[in-house]
Design an enzyme around this catalytic site. Structure first.
Site, PDB file in Angstrom:
ATOM      1  N   ASP A 187       0.213   0.552   9.216  1.00 49.81           N
ATOM      2  CA  ASP A 187      -0.134  -0.299  10.350  1.00 49.81           C
ATOM      3  C   ASP A 187       0.997  -0.361  11.385  1.00 49.81           C
ATOM      4  O   ASP A 187       0.782  -0.817  12.502  1.00 49.81           O
ATOM      5  CB  ASP A 187      -0.449  -1.721   9.889  1.00 49.81           C
ATOM      6  CG  ASP A 187      -1.732  -1.799   9.086  1.00 49.81           C
ATOM      7  OD1 ASP A 187      -2.483  -0.804   9.066  1.00 49.81           O
ATOM      8  OD2 ASP A 187      -1.976  -2.848   8.468  1.00 49.81           O
TER       9      ASP A 187
ATOM     10  N   GLY B 201      -5.979  -1.630   9.505  1.00 50.16           N
ATOM     11  CA  GLY B 201      -5.259  -2.384  10.521  1.00 50.16           C
ATOM     12  C   GLY B 201      -5.665  -3.834  10.459  1.00 50.16           C
ATOM     13  O   GLY B 201      -6.629  -4.243  11.100  1.00 50.16           O
ATOM     14  N   ARG B 202      -4.947  -4.626   9.638  1.00 50.59           N
ATOM     15  CA  ARG B 202      -5.313  -6.032   9.427  1.00 50.59           C
ATOM     16  C   ARG B 202      -5.057  -6.870  10.677  1.00 50.59           C
ATOM     17  O   ARG B 202      -5.976  -7.463  11.248  1.00 50.59           O
ATOM     18  CB  ARG B 202      -4.533  -6.603   8.247  1.00 50.59           C
ATOM     19  CG  ARG B 202      -4.756  -8.108   8.023  1.00 50.59           C
ATOM     20  CD  ARG B 202      -4.015  -8.592   6.801  1.00 50.59           C
ATOM     21  NE  ARG B 202      -4.568  -8.031   5.590  1.00 50.59           N
ATOM     22  CZ  ARG B 202      -5.622  -8.539   4.924  1.00 50.59           C
ATOM     23  NH1 ARG B 202      -6.220  -9.633   5.377  1.00 50.59           N
ATOM     24  NH2 ARG B 202      -6.065  -7.966   3.832  1.00 50.59           N
TER      25      ARG B 202
ATOM     26  N   ARG C  71      -4.151   7.350   4.184  1.00 51.64           N
ATOM     27  CA  ARG C  71      -2.837   7.237   3.548  1.00 51.64           C
ATOM     28  C   ARG C  71      -2.691   8.192   2.361  1.00 51.64           C
ATOM     29  O   ARG C  71      -1.781   8.061   1.559  1.00 51.64           O
ATOM     30  CB  ARG C  71      -2.584   5.812   3.110  1.00 51.64           C
ATOM     31  CG  ARG C  71      -3.592   5.274   2.101  1.00 51.64           C
ATOM     32  CD  ARG C  71      -3.136   4.001   1.395  1.00 51.64           C
ATOM     33  NE  ARG C  71      -2.366   3.099   2.181  1.00 51.64           N
ATOM     34  CZ  ARG C  71      -2.636   1.793   2.351  1.00 51.64           C
ATOM     35  NH1 ARG C  71      -3.714   1.280   1.803  1.00 51.64           N
ATOM     36  NH2 ARG C  71      -1.841   1.024   3.051  1.00 51.64           N
TER      37      ARG C  71
ATOM     38  N   GLY D 279       0.822  -1.206   0.000  1.00 50.08           N
ATOM     39  CA  GLY D 279       0.000   0.000   0.000  1.00 50.08           C
ATOM     40  C   GLY D 279       0.856   1.257   0.000  1.00 50.08           C
ATOM     41  O   GLY D 279       1.935   1.286   0.588  1.00 50.08           O
TER      42      GLY D 279
ATOM     43  N   THR E 251       4.745   1.149   6.476  1.00 57.97           N
ATOM     44  CA  THR E 251       3.366   0.675   6.528  1.00 57.97           C
ATOM     45  C   THR E 251       2.612   1.496   7.550  1.00 57.97           C
ATOM     46  O   THR E 251       3.116   1.752   8.646  1.00 57.97           O
ATOM     47  CB  THR E 251       3.226  -0.814   6.901  1.00 57.97           C
ATOM     48  OG1 THR E 251       1.873  -1.100   7.259  1.00 57.97           O
ATOM     49  CG2 THR E 251       4.106  -1.191   8.075  1.00 57.97           C
TER      50      THR E 251
ATOM     51  N   ARG F 275     -25.681  10.576  18.376  1.00 57.17           N
ATOM     52  CA  ARG F 275     -25.528   9.188  17.937  1.00 57.17           C
ATOM     53  C   ARG F 275     -24.226   8.567  18.461  1.00 57.17           C
ATOM     54  O   ARG F 275     -23.373   9.239  19.019  1.00 57.17           O
ATOM     55  CB  ARG F 275     -25.553   9.113  16.408  1.00 57.17           C
ATOM     56  CG  ARG F 275     -26.900   9.517  15.825  1.00 57.17           C
ATOM     57  CD  ARG F 275     -26.903   9.415  14.313  1.00 57.17           C
ATOM     58  NE  ARG F 275     -28.194   9.795  13.758  1.00 57.17           N
ATOM     59  CZ  ARG F 275     -28.478   9.787  12.452  1.00 57.17           C
ATOM     60  NH1 ARG F 275     -27.546   9.451  11.572  1.00 57.17           N
ATOM     61  NH2 ARG F 275     -29.682  10.138  12.040  1.00 57.17           N
TER      62      ARG F 275
END
Length: 390
Positions: A162, A205-206, A310, A12, A160, A197
């Site tokens: 993440d 974030g895998r 990103r 990515g 990354t 709400r």
């Protein structure tokens, strides 16, 4: 004759890639090297047919100071990117000129992907690339580690959003992703508060929930759901309703990693797996939001930040780290060192063996999550109220 450095970006895109490329090129040219940009990550080397030299410009771009002079002012990567893994290429992704006609007939009997590393090594040799500088996450860099084992000189740079490359505390792209997330979380407060709400902000974030965790902490959100800690919807509903009632504006904010999952549930995935075995994630925030709407009767706001995290130019931290990693990579190259990854560890720039990338997994340390003395960025309490589920 000047040595040639090959540089590529894989996986990515993140803000900070272009400044890193520019810094490598400027230093390399000053030191007498030539630099060849490899387009679309490892895909450029996989799809280049040396018997068709006219296709060279499709897969490579010579880089000099003029070519990269202004690229540090923008996000993304001028080299483009892909998730190509030359050691695991499916039949449908094989370059036509490398395809074995007999394999197509036998695909059902043997569906395993093929390893085209010999082709990659031959292209590197033919192109005169003596040193490789891959910039990427653990998937991209793990193939760089494979090439190092095959005898190629490799200096890896971790990136990354993440922030989950094993062996370094920091990866290019993380700070900007957090900065963007904090900004959008705050902006979403106006709609959430106006309509009273519960807002669910889904972040990339895998396997690592650090982006959700730190963004939630800095934005003062009420709850952070992360990939490492499965959650119970009913308990979440009770906690979020407490948060909502305690807020004078009668709303609550929850961040959630795209890889988060309910207790006993599964990660929400879709589509075909890529070359590294990853399927597309996304949608858990909506599923959880709808579940809480049924449990509480409260309306929700659901927002996926996705690629907004990103996009755009890097913040000051990512600009600084990307340039420093580039300078460190060139220092190692000038010293004749290879098989290393640039890293930041405990606030110090250093480098580690590239094999470190594949020797472990970098995740949020849940055991330290509640230890405010030892792990300040992951404290349990923000603005006097509990933030995390467990």
């Amino acid at each position: 004759m000047a040595k040639t450095i090959g540089i590529l970006t894989g996986g990515g895109d993140v803000p900070g890639l272009n400044p890193c490329i520019k810094a490598v090129v400027y230093r390399a040219i000053d030191e007498g090297y030539e630099v060849l940009g490899i387009r679309r990550g490892w895909g450029g080397l996989l799809h280049f047919n040396p018997m068709e030299p006219e296709s060279f410009s499709k897969h490579f771009i010579p880089l000099d100071k003029q070519a990269v002079r202004t690229i540090d002012r923008t996000g993304g990567t001028i080299l483009h990117t892909s998730r190509t893994n030359p050691s695991r290429v499916k039949l449908k992704d094989e370059p036509e000129f490398l395809r074995d006609p007999q394999r197509a007939k036998a695909q059902e009997a043997d569906p395993r992907p093929r390893d085209f590393t010999p082709h990659i090594l031959k292209n590197l040799e033919d192109l005169g690339i003596e040193i490789l500088v891959p910039i990427g996450g653990d998937d991209t860099l793990s193939y760089g580690e494979r090439l190092h084992r095959e005898g190629v000189e490799v200096i890896a740079i971790p990136k990354t959003m993440d922030n989950d490359v094993y062996g370094t505390d920091y990866c290019i792209g993380f700070s900007t992703a957090v900065s963007r997330s904090v900004q959008f979380i705050h902006q979403l407060r106006t709609s959430s508060g106006s309509h009273e709400r519960i807002a669910f902000v889904e972040l990339f974030g895998r396997n690592s929930g650090e982006t959700s965790l730190i963004s939630s902490y800095l934005a003062g959100a009420d709850r952070a759901l992360i990939s490492e800690v499965p959650f119970d919807s009913e308990r979440l509903a009770k906690l979020v309703m407490q948060d909502k009632r305690a807020n004078p504006s009668n709303y609550a904010m929850v961040t959630i990693s795209e890889g988060a999952q309910m207790i006993g549930g599964k990660i929400i995935e879709s589509g075909e797996a890529d070359a590294y075995g990853h399927r597309k994630l996304g949608g858990i925030g909506l599923i959880v939001g709808e579940a809480l709407k049924k449990l509480t009767g409260e309306d929700i706001v659901y927002q996926q930040l996705a690629y907004l995290m990103r996009s755009g130019t890097p913040d000051a931290v990512d600009l600084m780290v990307s340039v420093n990693y580039a300078q460190m990579a060139m220092d190692l190259i000038l010293e004749g060192v290879s098989g290393r990854m640039c890293a930041l560890r405990e606030g110090t720039y250093t480098h580690v063996p590239i094999s470190t990338i594949t020797s472990g997994l970098k995740r949020v340390d849940v055991d330290e999550l509640y230890d405010t003395e030892q792990y300040l960025p992951k404290v349990r309490r923000v603005l006097g109220k509990p933030m995390f589920l467990y």
